[in-house]
Motif scaffolding. Structure first.
Motif, PDB file in Angstrom:
ATOM      1  N   SER A  15       0.840  -1.199   0.000  1.00  0.00           N
ATOM      2  CA  SER A  15       0.000   0.000   0.000  1.00  0.00           C
ATOM      3  C   SER A  15       0.875   1.250   0.000  1.00  0.00           C
ATOM      4  CB  SER A  15      -0.889  -0.019   1.248  1.00  0.00           C
ATOM      5  OG  SER A  15      -1.152   1.293   1.674  1.00  0.00           O
ATOM      6  N   GLU A  16       0.691   2.084  -1.024  1.00  0.00           N
ATOM      7  CA  GLU A  16       1.555   3.273  -1.121  1.00  0.00           C
ATOM      8  C   GLU A  16       1.396   4.209   0.074  1.00  0.00           C
ATOM      9  OE1 GLU A  16       1.707   5.419  -4.768  1.00  0.00           O
ATOM     10  OE2 GLU A  16       2.196   3.635  -5.941  1.00  0.00           O
ATOM     11  N   THR A  17       0.185   4.279   0.615  1.00  0.00           N
ATOM     12  CA  THR A  17      -0.017   5.188   1.758  1.00  0.00           C
ATOM     13  C   THR A  17       0.751   4.731   2.994  1.00  0.00           C
ATOM     14  OG1 THR A  17      -2.013   3.989   2.406  1.00  0.00           O
ATOM     15  CG2 THR A  17      -2.320   5.975   1.068  1.00  0.00           C
ATOM     16  N   HIS A  18       1.122   3.459   3.018  1.00  0.00           N
ATOM     17  CA  HIS A  18       1.869   2.960   4.175  1.00  0.00           C
ATOM     18  C   HIS A  18       3.353   2.746   3.900  1.00  0.00           C
ATOM     19  CE1 HIS A  18      -2.252   1.765   5.735  1.00  0.00           C
ATOM     20  NE2 HIS A  18      -1.763   2.589   6.639  1.00  0.00           N
ATOM     21  N   GLN A  19       3.797   3.108   2.706  1.00  0.00           N
ATOM     22  CA  GLN A  19       5.220   2.964   2.398  1.00  0.00           C
ATOM     23  C   GLN A  19       6.015   4.082   3.074  1.00  0.00           C
ATOM     24  OE1 GLN A  19       5.293   2.936  -1.920  1.00  0.00           O
ATOM     25  NE2 GLN A  19       5.207   0.685  -2.007  1.00  0.00           N
ATOM     26  N   SER A  20       6.986   3.698   3.869  1.00  0.00           N
ATOM     27  CA  SER A  20       7.827   4.693   4.527  1.00  0.00           C
ATOM     28  C   SER A  20       8.765   5.350   3.519  1.00  0.00           C
ATOM     29  CB  SER A  20       8.665   4.022   5.616  1.00  0.00           C
ATOM     30  OG  SER A  20       9.703   4.894   6.022  1.00  0.00           O
ATOM     31  N   ASP A  21       8.961   6.644   3.659  1.00  0.00           N
ATOM     32  CA  ASP A  21       9.932   7.349   2.819  1.00  0.00           C
ATOM     33  C   ASP A  21      11.337   7.317   3.421  1.00  0.00           C
ATOM     34  OD1 ASP A  21       8.096   7.957   0.899  1.00  0.00           O
ATOM     35  OD2 ASP A  21       7.750  10.026   1.591  1.00  0.00           O
ATOM     36  N   THR A  22      11.449   6.995   4.705  1.00  0.00           N
ATOM     37  CA  THR A  22      12.762   7.079   5.353  1.00  0.00           C
ATOM     38  C   THR A  22      13.423   5.718   5.577  1.00  0.00           C
ATOM     39  OG1 THR A  22      11.607   7.231   7.463  1.00  0.00           O
ATOM     40  CG2 THR A  22      12.420   9.296   6.510  1.00  0.00           C
ATOM     41  N   VAL A  23      12.619   4.661   5.648  1.00  0.00           N
ATOM     42  CA  VAL A  23      13.190   3.305   5.707  1.00  0.00           C
ATOM     43  C   VAL A  23      12.471   2.487   4.647  1.00  0.00           C
ATOM     44  CG1 VAL A  23      13.589   1.221   7.075  1.00  0.00           C
ATOM     45  CG2 VAL A  23      13.753   3.463   8.167  1.00  0.00           C
ATOM     46  N   ILE A  24      13.157   2.264   3.542  1.00  0.00           N
ATOM     47  CA  ILE A  24      12.533   1.560   2.413  1.00  0.00           C
ATOM     48  C   ILE A  24      12.917   0.086   2.485  1.00  0.00           C
ATOM     49  CG2 ILE A  24      12.588   1.271  -0.092  1.00  0.00           C
ATOM     50  CD1 ILE A  24      13.091   4.713   1.283  1.00  0.00           C
ATOM     51  N   VAL A  25      11.895  -0.764   2.558  1.00  0.00           N
ATOM     52  CA  VAL A  25      12.134  -2.200   2.660  1.00  0.00           C
ATOM     53  C   VAL A  25      11.760  -2.857   1.341  1.00  0.00           C
ATOM     54  CG1 VAL A  25      11.554  -4.326   3.896  1.00  0.00           C
ATOM     55  CG2 VAL A  25      11.769  -2.173   5.150  1.00  0.00           C
ATOM     56  N   LEU A  26      12.702  -3.601   0.790  1.00  0.00           N
ATOM     57  CA  LEU A  26      12.477  -4.288  -0.485  1.00  0.00           C
ATOM     58  C   LEU A  26      12.566  -5.801  -0.268  1.00  0.00           C
ATOM     59  CD1 LEU A  26      14.808  -2.106  -2.787  1.00  0.00           C
ATOM     60  CD2 LEU A  26      12.315  -1.895  -2.528  1.00  0.00           C
ATOM     61  N   ASN A  27      11.633  -6.535  -0.890  1.00  0.00           N
ATOM     62  CA  ASN A  27      11.794  -7.988  -0.943  1.00  0.00           C
ATOM     63  C   ASN A  27      13.034  -8.286  -1.773  1.00  0.00           C
ATOM     64  OD1 ASN A  27       9.221  -8.747   0.294  1.00  0.00           O
ATOM     65  ND2 ASN A  27       8.303  -7.867  -1.557  1.00  0.00           N
ATOM     66  N   SER A  28      13.782  -9.305  -1.374  1.00  0.00           N
ATOM     67  CA  SER A  28      14.956  -9.674  -2.154  1.00  0.00           C
ATOM     68  C   SER A  28      14.800 -11.121  -2.621  1.00  0.00           C
ATOM     69  CB  SER A  28      16.209  -9.545  -1.270  1.00  0.00           C
ATOM     70  OG  SER A  28      17.340  -9.934  -2.001  1.00  0.00           O
ATOM     71  N   SER A  29      14.726 -11.316  -3.935  1.00  0.00           N
ATOM     72  CA  SER A  29      14.561 -12.683  -4.451  1.00  0.00           C
ATOM     73  C   SER A  29      15.857 -13.475  -4.330  1.00  0.00           C
ATOM     74  CB  SER A  29      14.145 -12.687  -5.918  1.00  0.00           C
ATOM     75  OG  SER A  29      13.399 -11.566  -6.236  1.00  0.00           O
TER      76      SER A  29
END
Lengths: 363, 363
Positions: free
Chosen positions: B292-306
């Motif tokens: 959800s874009e509204t819940h995406q943090s701008d200061t700590v970005i977490v990415l799934n890593s395949s």
């Protein structure tokens, strides 16, 4: 010349402090993860060096907090279910007692008049006391309790855990850790660092007592519990993000002190203390506040001041020498002079010469 | 080139950090008394600059502790007699809840699945709740709760005090302090400092609540009680010897940020966040964990890593770019990238280019 701080904490920085700080910056220690091998190696090194310097046996763990004040609270929460006992002979030992009252630990106290110490053979401690709290060096009045007296206290009271506040004396005093269950200090005194770190040294009995209290439903706090400390300590980690740079630097300063030799450091302090007390014994304006020599602190020397202390303090400040005023109600009547490893015999000599000059011009 | 830390705390030091540290050393701030005018002026300056930067009104006081972890405990002890309520959507908000359990505050919790946020209009909070605990930016999973949602929570629940953990987001988020009774953060995140200082911002209701709890006989702790904080704050002092140098430097960094302008800082972070999320949206290996874009943090970005996250983390480290692994059980499956003011748009661009190169070579 930069001013020299003979104040009883914060005090003069240890001569190598700045080079260690610069190196910490070069290593980017301000950015490292506290659950990384880089940090674990730092903790391990600091643990080794402090252990060697203070002669801490493997029965004891070494933990870090933010200050000795925080540690008063942690110790009372983790080691006392119902009842602590306090030796009170000045403002800081009284605050330790006050903390026990605030934390509802039904504390008992024995009070000595300001400037006086205790004879541990004369003190009877009830059997239901769980923790005995002492202050080896009362920073407010310069009263010292010998390590022999502390050990005697344990021999006379094996039923209780024994704790001693070593603020403003560690690493000068030689502690027998087979008698002391718990000691602590902050780094802005005799270790010559800026404030922001407290060091806690406890044995397994303390950790077990804390775990037992928690099991029994006592509120031992949530942050910096002895159980969380010990669990993390086993892998040289801390319960939460600590003051990494201060933990690094105290390890390096302890290493420097070990290289110089703790005996040499102690001899130098002893010599500087004798110089100051000799001055006090001969002075007409500034006489030792603590009369009994066995209770005179070598690391915080308190002198009665027959002149408003601010006059000589300001006079010395103009010459680049900072000393402390009296504590609390003694503000104008006492001088407090720290005698820590960061200042040299030569600097102490200069300070005393300036005080002599002041006295000559004043009389 | 020195390595750059995009780790979510401890993190990259703010570009001016070292010059302020050097100046603090030149001023001998490591040795000054914390009950002197020199210290009071430092506290006053830091208070003014933080107040301006974070838009804190005069209804709120600004206090210092050693860490946000310590503050979890202080807040629960001082603001809760019987019952707190916790929004839990990751490891750190859960720890706040755990602390309340340890402190026997009968906490209630609402749990969102990892990576998901809350709709505050859907949450009903019982009338006997005294304190609502939220975490605006869950550092473990990169989930953000907007300030509008926090304000809504207060509007819906005026009966309770509202607290928000701003660790890893202050000073990026714009907080309406007429709705937030209590906020706090640590300095090793977006302020770009080494760990060792926590900042607490509370209004008069919080201080009154704390005093009321003590009067009623609740154990609110002994160290860093809100009453002792406020009493000392009135003369810009602290209850005990604080981390003076860190208090000085956060004031200077806040001043630097004010000079740059908080709007400019926020725009830059927003831009860097967009760059990272755009990369994630286009990447086949690294996709945003928070959907959800509204819940995406701008200061700590977490990415799934395949790929096993350690592979790309080590690859980037060799190039001089440190990023974080996933938290806890996500260690190998997530990347966590801090987007704090200390790193530039250019540096973020370089990081993304390196990640793109890695992906190309990997696919």
């Amino acid at each position: 010349m930069n001013p020299i701080y003979f104040t009883p904490g914060p005090s003069q920085l240890y001569p190598t402090y700045q080079q260690h700080l610069q190196y910490a910056m070069d290593l980017q220690l301000g950015s490292i993860n506290h659950r990384s091998n880089v940090f674990r190696d730092i903790y391990k090194h600091t643990d080794e060096q402090l252990r060697k310097l203070l002669n801490v046996p493997s029965t004891h763990s070494i933990f870090f907090a933010s200050s000795a004040t925080e540690l008063w609270e942690r110790i009372l929460l983790n080691l006392v279910a119902e009842k602590s006992y306090h030796f009170v002979n000045g403002a800081f030992s009284k605050k330790f007692f006050d903390f026990a009252q605030l934390l509802q630990k039904n504390p008992m106290q024995i009070i000595a008049n300001d400037g006086q110490g205790f004879d541990m053979n004369q003190v009877e401690i009830p059997n239901d006391i769980e923790l005995i709290c002492t202050t080896q060096n009362e920073t407010s009045t310069g009263v010292y309790t010998s390590s022999t007296q502390l050990s005697l206290l344990k021999d006379n009271n094996p039923h209780a855990l024994l704790c001693s506040d070593l603020v403003s004396i560690a690493p000068y005093s030689s502690i027998d850790y087979t008698k002391l269950d718990c000691t602590f200090f902050s780094v802005q005194k005799a270790f010559g660092m800026p404030p922001g770190l407290g060091v806690l040294i406890v044995n397994h009995q303390c950790i077990e007592k804390s775990i037992e209290l928690k099991k029994k439903g006592y509120n031992i706090g949530a942050h910096h519990t002895f159980e969380s400390y010990q669990k993390n300590y086993l892998q040289f980690e801390t319960p939460s993000t600590p003051n990494v740079i201060a933990i690094y630097i105290i390890g390096k300063i302890a290493e420097d002190m070990n290289q110089k030799g703790i005996d040499n450091i102690r001899e130098e302090i002893k010599l500087k203390a004798e110089m100051l007390y000799n001055f006090g014994n001969e002075s007409q304006l500034f006489t030792p506040f603590v009369e009994s020599e066995t209770h005179q602190s070598d690391t915080v020397i308190v002198l009665n001041s027959s002149v408003d202390s601010s006059i000589i303090i300001n006079h010395l400040k103009e010459k680049g020498f900072h000393i402390g005023s009296g504590y609390g109600s003694y503000k104008k009547n006492h001088l407090r002079i720290a005698n820590f490893p960061a200042t040299s015999v030569d600097e102490m000599n200069q300070l005393i010469e300036l005080m002599k000059e002041f006295e000559l011009s004043y009389l």
